[in-house]
Every structure is written in C-alpha cells, then in structure tokens.
Design an enzyme around this catalytic site. Structure first.
Site, mmCIF file in Angstrom:
data_model
loop_
_atom_site.group_PDB
_atom_site.id
_atom_site.type_symbol
_atom_site.label_atom_id
_atom_site.label_comp_id
_atom_site.label_asym_id
_atom_site.label_seq_id
_atom_site.Cartn_x
_atom_site.Cartn_y
_atom_site.Cartn_z
ATOM 1 N N ILE A 114 63.727 -12.406 -26.458
ATOM 2 C CA ILE A 114 64.311 -11.717 -25.309
ATOM 3 C C ILE A 114 65.751 -12.162 -25.164
ATOM 4 O O ILE A 114 66.055 -13.357 -25.232
ATOM 5 C CB ILE A 114 63.501 -11.962 -24.015
ATOM 6 C CG1 ILE A 114 64.085 -11.135 -22.864
ATOM 7 C CG2 ILE A 114 63.401 -13.440 -23.668
ATOM 8 C CD1 ILE A 114 63.162 -11.031 -21.664
ATOM 9 N N ALA A 115 66.646 -11.204 -25.018
ATOM 10 C CA ALA A 115 68.086 -11.466 -24.991
ATOM 11 C C ALA A 115 68.628 -11.214 -23.589
ATOM 12 O O ALA A 115 68.910 -10.077 -23.207
ATOM 13 C CB ALA A 115 68.813 -10.596 -26.015
ATOM 14 N N ILE A 148 69.643 -17.430 -27.840
ATOM 15 C CA ILE A 148 68.430 -16.631 -27.984
ATOM 16 C C ILE A 148 67.412 -17.360 -28.854
ATOM 17 O O ILE A 148 67.613 -17.539 -30.060
ATOM 18 C CB ILE A 148 68.736 -15.247 -28.602
ATOM 19 C CG1 ILE A 148 69.891 -14.573 -27.836
ATOM 20 C CG2 ILE A 148 67.489 -14.385 -28.589
ATOM 21 C CD1 ILE A 148 69.662 -14.415 -26.351
ATOM 22 N N GLU A 233 57.104 -17.283 -16.640
ATOM 23 C CA GLU A 233 57.927 -18.099 -17.542
ATOM 24 C C GLU A 233 58.169 -19.478 -16.950
ATOM 25 O O GLU A 233 58.103 -20.493 -17.660
ATOM 26 C CB GLU A 233 59.263 -17.398 -17.800
ATOM 27 C CG GLU A 233 60.196 -18.200 -18.692
ATOM 28 C CD GLU A 233 61.511 -17.477 -18.982
ATOM 29 O OE1 GLU A 233 62.414 -18.107 -19.569
ATOM 30 O OE2 GLU A 233 61.632 -16.280 -18.625
ATOM 31 N N GLN A 270 55.685 -57.796 -14.419
ATOM 32 C CA GLN A 270 55.448 -57.002 -13.210
ATOM 33 C C GLN A 270 56.359 -55.782 -13.151
ATOM 34 O O GLN A 270 55.919 -54.701 -12.748
ATOM 35 C CB GLN A 270 55.655 -57.865 -11.961
ATOM 36 C CG GLN A 270 55.273 -57.142 -10.671
ATOM 37 C CD GLN A 270 55.536 -57.988 -9.441
ATOM 38 O OE1 GLN A 270 56.688 -58.243 -9.104
ATOM 39 N NE2 GLN A 270 54.467 -58.443 -8.792
ATOM 40 N N LEU A 328 62.039 -48.603 -21.501
ATOM 41 C CA LEU A 328 61.002 -49.590 -21.787
ATOM 42 C C LEU A 328 60.853 -49.851 -23.287
ATOM 43 O O LEU A 328 60.296 -50.868 -23.691
ATOM 44 C CB LEU A 328 59.665 -49.140 -21.193
ATOM 45 C CG LEU A 328 59.586 -49.206 -19.666
ATOM 46 C CD1 LEU A 328 58.321 -48.534 -19.165
ATOM 47 C CD2 LEU A 328 59.653 -50.652 -19.167
ATOM 48 N N HIS A 329 61.369 -48.959 -24.110
ATOM 49 C CA HIS A 329 61.394 -49.191 -25.550
ATOM 50 C C HIS A 329 62.581 -50.073 -25.961
ATOM 51 O O HIS A 329 62.646 -50.510 -27.110
ATOM 52 C CB HIS A 329 61.483 -47.865 -26.315
ATOM 53 C CG HIS A 329 60.170 -47.175 -26.512
ATOM 54 N ND1 HIS A 329 59.497 -46.533 -25.500
ATOM 55 C CD2 HIS A 329 59.395 -47.020 -27.624
ATOM 56 C CE1 HIS A 329 58.380 -45.991 -25.974
ATOM 57 N NE2 HIS A 329 58.291 -46.277 -27.259
ATOM 58 N N GLY A 331 66.196 -51.190 -27.274
ATOM 59 C CA GLY A 331 67.085 -50.639 -28.288
ATOM 60 C C GLY A 331 66.396 -49.717 -29.269
ATOM 61 O O GLY A 331 66.999 -48.767 -29.784
ATOM 62 N N GLY A 355 65.989 -20.862 -15.851
ATOM 63 C CA GLY A 355 66.544 -21.029 -14.510
ATOM 64 C C GLY A 355 66.830 -22.493 -14.251
ATOM 65 O O GLY A 355 65.929 -23.325 -14.283
#
Length: 368
Positions: A114-115, A148, A233, A270, A328-329, A331, A355
């Site tokens: 859809i364009a 698109i 959508e 913690q 939390l990962h 580096g 949107g």
C-alpha cells in the site's frame, strides 16, 4: 494447532535463511509461496475467496510467533500484505477485485503493498500530491511514493491518490495498480536502522494507465476508507510490539541469570530484580489490553480510540523495554552479534509507522 504450525514454519522456513535475508535487505520470493502453502497468508479471508475463513485472531497468532522468534523483518512483510492490504481489498474492493486478487494473495502468487507516504508528506495524508486523472475508461496516474513496505516484491499496489481538486480529504481515492504496467517504476531499496530484511522502497508513477475498474469504492471516498481500516493496522502493530518486547524481556532474564559480575549473577542484584519486575508488570498490562482490543475487533466493536491507545502505549512500552534490556546486557548489548542489539534497532520504527505517537496522542485527545 495453528500456533504450533506457525512455530514449525518459523523454524523451517525463516530461521535457516534469516541472516542471509538481513544482509540482502529483503526476503526471497520463495518465502511468499511458502507462506501461502502453509496457510499463513491472509487467514481471515473467507473460503469463497480462497482463504481459511478464520477471524483476525489467526492473523495475530502469525504476527506473535514470527515477532517473538525475533524475526521482525519477515514478520513485517507478511503483516503489511495480510493484515493491512488484504483488509482494504476485502472491505472496500469491488466483487470483481476481490475475486481476482484475494485468492492470489492467499496463495502468495501476488504480493501486495500500500502506497500512502510521499517524499513531501508523512503523517499528513491529506497533503498527498499523487494524481489520477480520468480519461474515458482509464485513469492516468502520476506521482511518487516512499517508505513502501514490500516495494521490491509487490505485484499489486493500493495507491492513495487525488482524483479531483477538492481540498483536503475530499479528493482522495484508492486505486489498484499492477506493477507490470508501463510507467510504474520501483525506486531504490532504502537502507534502514532496523527491519533490515523487510524491503522498504521508493516507487514512482509516470502516466501509468489503469482501467477505471481498478478504483476501490467511489471517487473521493479514499480517506474515509483509510480511517476505517487504520484501527486494524494499529492493533496489529500493538501486537507486533507486545511480542517483540516479550522476546527482549525473556532473553534478558536468561542473560542476567547467566552473566556474573562482582561474584554473583546480575539477576541477583536488587537493581536488576526491580527493573525486571517493572518490565514484567508493563508486559502483563499490555497483553491484557491488546487482548481486550482483539476481542472487540472480532466483534466489529474496536474503536479508533482503543486502537490508537493500544498502538501508542504498546509501541512506547516496547521502546522502554528494549532499552532497559539492552542496558542490562551491558557492553555486549551494543554488539550486533547479540540478539538484543537487533531487537533494539527493530523497535524504533514502531513509534513511527502506522501513525506516529504524536498523531496517536492527537487522536486520543479528541476523545477526552
């Protein structure tokens, strides 16, 4: 049973090819035929048009499973085709259009795009300039579109264009354009931050001639049709965000339990436990709301307010979750070889397409 079938498809038809697709910037064409053979494309289409005759819950299962597996690009390709384009043709197309195109979309023979967006217009759809001028029994279309999805693979495009000089939304129409017509041109495949394996393209129309029979609905009703179809959508985008955010959370919980720092697992601190608790709460609330929205949608009761709220909140929550999970990962989260890095990049578009968050806030504010 259907969910299990989708999971099997993901393992057999996506996982072995995904890295190659990411590098190529698009999936193989065979991916579409495979999806059609497996019954994953357009499951909501009635049996009379070659579909399975399911409700929209089946569409959501496809999106959930592919997105949760971490394959946002291939998921997006199917979703645009099945959850967006098919809905326009089913609900706004003529009987002849439905009989011709829906069976081909179900099988994967025809890929649809859809364009809407143009180089000079984004969220402001009323500002589009693509024109379709009637000349006897044909329309002649001129204009340019960008961003698109399925732009390189599509065989059929639903083009949002102007068919009159009426201001704003009044002159907008939807016209089906087959991509083998003279004057249609595929532009460059755009390089993106994320969704690398989902092709996103420019396209142009230079005196493209299509029969008047390709008009969807009546002239000037295009904007009204868009407003009718956009809630679906936006709901499916909310589901995309939920599944991808859940994936980011789950792999992060596993990582923090395995990764050690200062003599203990990261999950034992913690700060980590509290952060994960917040994310868990967000996910539980998000799933509850989108499932409520889905129940309304299958009863044809989903409001624009609910859909806009789901799209805005879930996509914003998605962004917060992947950001916290990448942190939390440490580096390693910034390294492309770690899945969380890709999930982070793929998440950013969710607050823009379908949107923007700002547009969603505007729509919600009208219901205060």
């Amino acid at each position: 049973m259907f969910r299990d079938a989708v999971r099997g498809f993901v393992k057999a038809q996506i996982a072995p090819h995904f890295e190659r697709w990411e590098q190529a910037g698009m999936v193989d064409r065979s991916y579409w035929q495979a999806g059609g053979e497996a019954g994953l494309l357009c499951p909501q289409i009635p049996e009379g048009y070659g579909g399975a005759g399911g409700d929209f819950k089946y569409n959501c299962v496809v999106v959930e499973e592919i997105a949760y597996a971490g394959y946002a690009g291939p998921m997006t390709d199917y979703s645009v085709h099945s959850d967006v384009c098919a809905g326009y043709i089913l609900n706004a197309g003529t009987e002849a259009q439905k009989e011709k195109w829906l069976p081909r979309m179900v099988s994967g023979e025809t890929v649809c795009a859809i364009a809407m967006t143009e180089p000079g217009t984004g969220s402001d759809l009323q500002g589009i300039k693509t024109r379709a001028v009637r000349d006897g029994d044909v329309y002649r279309i001129d204009g340019a579109k960008t961003f698109i999805s399925n732009g390189q693979h599509c065989d059929l495009v639903i083009v949002v264009c102007r068919t009159s000089d009426a201001p704003g939304a009044k002159g907008m129409s939807l016209i089906l354009v087959e991509t083998d017509r003279p004057g249609f041109r595929r532009g460059r495949k755009l390089a993106k931050l994320g969704l690398l394996s989902s092709d996103t393209s420019e396209m142009s129309f230079e005196d493209v001639e299509v029969p008047v029979a390709n008009l969807m609905g009546a002239e000037g009703t295009g904007f009204a049709t868009l407003m009718t179809e956009l809630p679906q959508e936006r709901l499916i985008i909310a589901y995309q965000s939920m599944a991808a955010a859940q994936r980011a959370f789950d792999i992060t919980v596993d990582y923090t339990r395995q990764r050690k720092a200062f003599g203990q697992a990261i999950a034992d601190f913690q700060n980590t436990r509290y952060k994960l608790a917040d994310l868990k709460a967000d996910l539980l609330v998000g799933w509850a709301f989108v499932d409520q929205c889905l129940e309304k949608h299958v009863r044809h009761e989903l409001s624009a307010l609910d859909a806009s709220t789901a799209k805005m909140w879930c996509s914003e929550m998605h962004g917060r979750v992947v950001d916290a999970c990448l942190q939390l990962h440490g580096g390693y989260g910034f390294m492309r070889e770690y899945e969380i890095c890709r999930l982070y990049a793929d998440a950013r578009i969710m607050r823009i397409y379908g949107g923007t968050t700002e547009i969603m806030r505007e729509l919600i504010s009208r219901n205060l």
